[in-house]
Design an enzyme around this catalytic site. Structure first.
Site, PDB file in Angstrom:
ATOM      1  N   GLU A 106       0.849  -1.188   0.000  1.00 51.40           N
ATOM      2  CA  GLU A 106       0.000   0.000   0.000  1.00 51.40           C
ATOM      3  C   GLU A 106       0.883   1.236   0.000  1.00 51.40           C
ATOM      4  O   GLU A 106       1.825   1.279   0.784  1.00 51.40           O
ATOM      5  CB  GLU A 106      -0.921   0.028   1.229  1.00 51.40           C
ATOM      6  CG  GLU A 106      -1.946   1.152   1.126  1.00 51.40           C
ATOM      7  CD  GLU A 106      -2.941   1.175   2.306  1.00 51.40           C
ATOM      8  OE1 GLU A 106      -2.823   0.333   3.210  1.00 51.40           O
ATOM      9  OE2 GLU A 106      -3.809   2.041   2.289  1.00 51.40           O
ATOM     10  N   GLY A 119       3.395   2.525  10.744  1.00 56.76           N
ATOM     11  CA  GLY A 119       3.137   1.702  11.927  1.00 56.76           C
ATOM     12  C   GLY A 119       2.968   0.225  11.623  1.00 56.76           C
ATOM     13  O   GLY A 119       3.619  -0.621  12.214  1.00 56.76           O
ATOM     14  N   ALA A 120       2.096  -0.080  10.667  1.00 57.42           N
ATOM     15  CA  ALA A 120       1.804  -1.473  10.368  1.00 57.42           C
ATOM     16  C   ALA A 120       0.946  -1.537   9.117  1.00 57.42           C
ATOM     17  O   ALA A 120       0.501  -0.505   8.623  1.00 57.42           O
ATOM     18  CB  ALA A 120       1.051  -2.117  11.531  1.00 57.42           C
ATOM     19  N   MET A 121       0.726  -2.758   8.645  1.00 53.76           N
ATOM     20  CA  MET A 121      -0.017  -2.920   7.402  1.00 53.76           C
ATOM     21  C   MET A 121      -0.932  -4.135   7.471  1.00 53.76           C
ATOM     22  O   MET A 121      -0.510  -5.224   7.852  1.00 53.76           O
ATOM     23  CB  MET A 121       0.984  -3.045   6.247  1.00 53.76           C
ATOM     24  CG  MET A 121       0.349  -3.248   4.891  1.00 53.76           C
ATOM     25  SD  MET A 121      -0.654  -1.796   4.415  1.00 53.76           S
ATOM     26  CE  MET A 121      -1.929  -2.607   3.465  1.00 53.76           C
ATOM     27  N   HIS A 167      -6.293  -1.974  15.334  1.00 56.14           N
ATOM     28  CA  HIS A 167      -6.567  -1.246  14.086  1.00 56.14           C
ATOM     29  C   HIS A 167      -6.348  -2.157  12.870  1.00 56.14           C
ATOM     30  O   HIS A 167      -7.213  -2.264  12.005  1.00 56.14           O
ATOM     31  CB  HIS A 167      -5.673  -0.006  14.016  1.00 56.14           C
ATOM     32  CG  HIS A 167      -5.844   0.817  12.782  1.00 56.14           C
ATOM     33  ND1 HIS A 167      -6.629   1.941  12.746  1.00 56.14           N
ATOM     34  CD2 HIS A 167      -5.331   0.688  11.531  1.00 56.14           C
ATOM     35  CE1 HIS A 167      -6.596   2.464  11.525  1.00 56.14           C
ATOM     36  NE2 HIS A 167      -5.811   1.719  10.769  1.00 56.14           N
ATOM     37  N   GLU A 168      -5.198  -2.786  12.807  1.00 62.70           N
ATOM     38  CA  GLU A 168      -4.910  -3.633  11.640  1.00 62.70           C
ATOM     39  C   GLU A 168      -5.867  -4.810  11.586  1.00 62.70           C
ATOM     40  O   GLU A 168      -6.330  -5.200  10.522  1.00 62.70           O
ATOM     41  CB  GLU A 168      -3.456  -4.114  11.653  1.00 62.70           C
ATOM     42  CG  GLU A 168      -2.399  -3.016  11.745  1.00 62.70           C
ATOM     43  CD  GLU A 168      -2.580  -1.858  10.781  1.00 62.70           C
ATOM     44  OE1 GLU A 168      -3.091  -2.069   9.674  1.00 62.70           O
ATOM     45  OE2 GLU A 168      -2.211  -0.726  11.145  1.00 62.70           O
TER      46      GLU A 168
HETATM   47  N1  B3K Z   1      -3.007   1.012   5.682  1.00 59.40           N
HETATM   48  C1  B3K Z   1      -1.691   1.190   6.247  1.00 59.40           C
HETATM   49  C2  B3K Z   1      -1.031   2.443   5.809  1.00 59.40           C
HETATM   50  C3  B3K Z   1      -0.340   2.369   4.512  1.00 59.40           C
HETATM   51  C4  B3K Z   1       0.458   3.621   4.261  1.00 59.40           C
HETATM   52  C5  B3K Z   1       0.993   3.676   2.885  1.00 59.40           C
HETATM   53  N2  B3K Z   1       1.862   4.806   2.684  1.00 59.40           N
HETATM   54  C6  B3K Z   1      -1.720   1.130   7.719  1.00 59.40           C
HETATM   55  C7  B3K Z   1      -3.003   1.457   8.366  1.00 59.40           C
HETATM   56  O1  B3K Z   1      -3.547   2.531   8.262  1.00 59.40           O
HETATM   57  O2  B3K Z   1      -3.536   0.602   9.003  1.00 59.40           O
HETATM   58 ZN    ZN Z   2      -5.452   1.846   8.796  1.00 57.41          ZN
END
Ligand code: B3K
Ligand code: ZN
Length: 873
Positions: free
Chosen positions: A122, A263-265, A299-300
């Protein structure tokens, strides 16, 4: 770079039904074999070209239905693959590309972090792996085969469920095949290979399905995953209970890596985390870290439904998944901890990050309509203001109406790539309510300013509230329409109870909720027996700036008596801010002593949460004061005033703070629970005021607090007080901290960020020296966020130094970082976003520094260029 516009959205001419990927992992030359099953979309002309995205790719070969393509049949560059005339309506495209994970310093696509292969796709990283329709509305079923060396990469992970694994005969290599049955966009693709340690748990979903939970970390860190596993399990239960959402695969894997841009993905079934948001033990993580882990893990995980099952049609809809998922993680933490305290923490975050963004050159709508680099739009506005908009929907519709709308959203859009319009429609349909006026919040940028003026008519027993809203022009939006602002309120009577009213005119009012929908509204409450003090915007019911016209006595009254804890805190903050601005201007504020006295009462009020009292005692940051002043800011004057006021409070309430400090009973062994964390926070807040008083006793006390600390919260808290107030023992403590934690990078990040905030005659020289420290590295984002980010965000005087040295330094490192990691460079450059609020002397320097970036003799990334241009606009 090109401007991408929402209005240009079009579906792809071809549909990708199936994706089969084979990765032959090698550190410097990984081969990726991609087989796509495609068909021509109805409405696409026969033989229309197939154009796939790439970024920095090396093409090895391309074939269709098993036959290599003739050279004139396609066009390939690192950025694009065009097949001129696909031969049939349905066909298989086989593309082989080669990528280099070792030299991938952008940390986007496939890269190596400490010898671990990992991916970040992402927003547009998948195109750095293979040619693809790299956009969120192309959903497909992925099967991934990973091949790698057995010794260096014993663990091979992909999305979905494990399907097959084994040795590759006659080699030192092995393979694993993963299949993800849920169609997904490419940005949710992930792969990991490495020598990792693993912690596992079994989970059973509400409907009885077993799930294997695994957290993978670098070896040696496996005893620091208890808290993240616990957070994951609690998140899964909560989403079942509160939103009726269950997990949908046989395994849920989390991998923590040390080199990660954010932070995380939330990759499907395989979340990849910055290790900062996984690893914790009492010796290296603070209470804030524990909270951060709980939040990010939740969140993730929550993205599995809000983001993955229902994704975004294009990136303009980013808030559809981010704002909603932040709202969900905030609600989770509120249920797990103290709701009012969590609300205060979230509002502090919103006001310190989103408000400045929305009141400066980087302001944009929660749902923007154009961008050059999408990675620049993962902002506080999209995330945190986006969450506030969801919260307002709940406020307006009520808890049941909100749940009905969410249920309909999940039912109607599961499997879709959706839009904000789709989302809002669900709440409208489920509640037979029109949200068209409300929806302006998604499209109109800027922070609305709300003014309220009240008057009481004793004879008529009426209370009249004159309300006004006004939103200043923001980039691209000169004219603003009035917002739909839900204001939760109470009319507080002399004994602190809310007064009842018999009827209202002038606005839609339902119980304690008032709808402000016009530029100006006069609301009259009837049957008010005595003169009330209005408590407005309770629970921070809308992301607006409320301009107080209350007297200091009334504010102090609210601070002591409001039944809404959020507004008790807000009254304290409003008063502090007013006093600090007057002090900055060299005035002697009226009511200062009365305020300090009230603060002392609050600090000792046993009816209040420890954490709440800790927040109540917190002075607004220098940046918050700067934003409030708004123009011609002199950061030195703010810093001096704030220091002097801290000192004055510390001296005036010295005995109170000492009493609280001494009397606090702490549990014998460390526990990160909310109560213990709140006690530590309050105790440290008292210590920081004692430190501000700079007495001999307080220096000794602070050093002892540091020396005796049995956890990171206390150790770091005391070290901060020693360093910021330059107390005796500060240098020894810095050395002791370093000696203790030199081998733990995440702990040394704290040391770097405290050192970056230290008051100094020549802050830049100090930062340059710190960049030479073995704990620092320009290659790891966490180290950069700690030191450079710590300086930009935490050393206001240094960064905004009148001689422009801070701005020059930021220009220099922006250019330097842009060569290796544009996302990190542009994140740093965003600190220029407040330059227009500064005084003329500073503005001249900031503008020159920004222009120097644009004029530099190097190719700028789209990321940095866009931010700098917006700042200069
Ligand atoms: N969806 C990812 C963020 C991706 C950032 C790309 N530059 C983390 C999050 O919001 O949970
Ligand atoms: Zn997110």
């Amino acid at each position: 770079a090109q401007l991408i516009k929402l209005e240009d959205y079009k579906e792809t001419p071809y549909v990708i039904e199936n994706v089969s990927l084979v990765f032959k992992l090698q550190p410097e030359a990984t081969e990726v074999i991609s087989t796509l099953t495609l068909f021509r979309r109805e409405g696409t002309e026969t033989g229309a070209p197939l154009e796939l995205d790439g970024d920095d790719l090396t093409l090895v070969s391309v074939a269709i239905d098993g036959a290599a393509l003739a050279e004139e049949a396609y066009e390939a560059s690192p950025e694009k693959l065009v097949v001129q005339t696909p031969p049939a309506d349905t066909f298989k495209l086989e593309v082989v590309t080669r990528v280099n994970p070792t030299t991938n310093t952008k940390l986007e696509g496939l890269y190596l972090s400490q010898g671990i292969y990992c991916t970040q796709c992402e927003a547009e990283g998948f195109r750095r792996i293979t040619y693809y329709y790299d956009r969120p509305d192309v959903l497909s079923v992925f099967t991934t085969r990973i091949e790698a060396d057995k010794v260096t990469n014993p663990i091979l992970l992909g999305n979905g469920n494990p399907q097959d694994a084994g040795d590759i005969e006659g080699t030192d290599r092995h393979f694993a095949v993963w299949h993800d049955p849920h169609p997904k966009p490419a940005y949710l693709f992930a792969l990991v290979a490495g020598d990792l340690a693993c912690t596992s748990e079994k989970y059973t979903t509400a409907s009885g399905k077993p799930v294997d939970l695994n957290i993978y970390v670098e070896k040696g860190n496996e005893d620091r995953t208890d808290w993240s596993m616990d957070s994951l399990i609690r998140s899964m239960r909560w989403d079942e209970k509160v939103f009726g959402r269950e997990y949908d695969l046989e395994v849920f894997n989390i991998v923590a890596v040390s080199a990660f841009n954010m932070g995380a993905m939330e990759n499907k079934g395989l979340n990849i985390f910055n290790d900062k948001y996984i690893l914790a033990d009492s010796d290296t993580a603070t209470d804030m870290d524990y909270e951060g882990i709980e939040t990010v893990v939740a969140h993730e995980y929550f993205h599995n439904w809000t983001g993955n099952r229902i994704t975004c049609r294009e990136w303009f809809q980013l808030c559809l998944k981010e704002g909603l998922t932040v709202f969900r993680d905030q609600e989770f933490s509120s249920d797990e901890r103290s709701r009012p305290v969590k609300r205060i923490a979230d509002v502090i975050r919103l006001k310190s990050r989103q408000f400045p963004e929305d009141q400066g050159p980087l302001s944009h709508p929660v749902r923007p309509t154009e961008y050059k680099e999408i990675n620049n739009f993962y902002t506080a506005t999209v995330y945190d203001k986006g969450a506030e908009l969801v919260r307002m929907i709940k406020t307006i519709l009520g808890a049941d109406g909100f749940r009905k709308g969410m249920d309909l959203y999940f039912e109607r859009h599961d499997g879709d790539a959706s839009t904000i319009e789709d989302f809002l429609k669900c709440f409208e349909d489920a509640n037979q309510q029109d949200l068209s006026h409300f929806s302006l919040w998604y499209h109109q940028s800027g922070t609305p300013f709300v003014k309220a003026n009240g008057s009481y008519d004793e004879a008529a027993k009426t209370y009249t509230l004159d309300l006004e809203q006004n939103t200043a022009a923001t980039p691209g939006q000169d004219e603003k329409k009035p917002f739909f602002i839900p204001i939760r309120f109470g009319l507080v009577g002399p004994n602190g109870d809310d007064l009842a009213y018999t009827s209202v005119e002038g606005a839609h009012v339902d119980g304690d909720l008032l709808h402000l929908t016009e530029d100006k509204q006069t609301v009259v409450f009837h049957g008010i027996g005595s003169k009330p003090v209005p408590s407005l915007l309770r629970e921070f019911s809308a992301p607006v700036k409320l301009e107080s016209t209350l007297s200091r006595e009334d504010q102090i009254f609210l601070m002591r008596h409001d039944i809404d804890p959020f507004n008790r805190w807000q009254a304290t903050q409003t008063l502090m801010t007013e006093l600090l601005i007057e002090l900055t201007n060299g005035e002697e504020p009226a009511g200062k002593d009365a305020f300090i006295e009230a603060l002392g009462h609050m600090a000792e009020d046993k009816n209040l949460d420890h954490a709440f009292r800790g927040f109540g005692l917190m002075l607004p940051s220098e940046q918050a004061i700067a934003l409030e002043i708004g123009k011609d800011v002199d950061t030195d004057a703010i810093g001096d005033a704030r220091d002097a006021f801290s000192k004055e409070i510390g001296k005036a309430l010295y005995d109170t703070f000492k009493r609280i400090y001494d009397a606090m009973e702490m549990p014998a062994t460390f526990s990160p629970d909310a109560l213990s964390a709140g006690k530590r926070a309050l105790k440290l807040r008292c210590l920081s005021y004692l430190g501000a008083a700079q007495t001999e006793e307080s220096a000794v006390l602070t050093k002892a607090h540091f020396d005796n600390a049995d956890n990171m919260t206390d150790r770091m808290g005391a070290l901060t007080v020693l360093v910021i107030w330059q107390l005796a023992g500060a240098q020894d403590a810095l050395k002791a901290f370093e000696a203790r934690h030199k081998d733990t990078a995440l702990a040394m990040d704290k040391w770097l960020s405290i050192a970056a905030r230290a008051p100094s005659e020549d802050a830049i020289a100090a930062i340059r020296t710190l960049t030479e420290h073995p704990a620092f590295s320009w290659d790891n984002p966490n180290r950069i966020y700690a030191l450079i980010g710590g300086f930009l965000g935490g050393n206001t005087r240094g960064f905004h130094a009148a001689d422009g040295s801070g701005y020059d330094y930021l220009a220099e490192i922006t250019l330097q970082l842009d060569k290796t990691n544009p996302q990190v460079a542009s994140r740093m450059a965003k600190s220029f976003g407040t330059w227009k609020n500064m005084n003329a002397e500073r503005r001249v320097k900031a503008e020159a520094a920004l222009k120097r970036i644009l004029a530099a003799d190097q190719q700028l990334s789209t990321d940095v260029k866009e931010i700098v241009e917006l700042c200069l606009d």
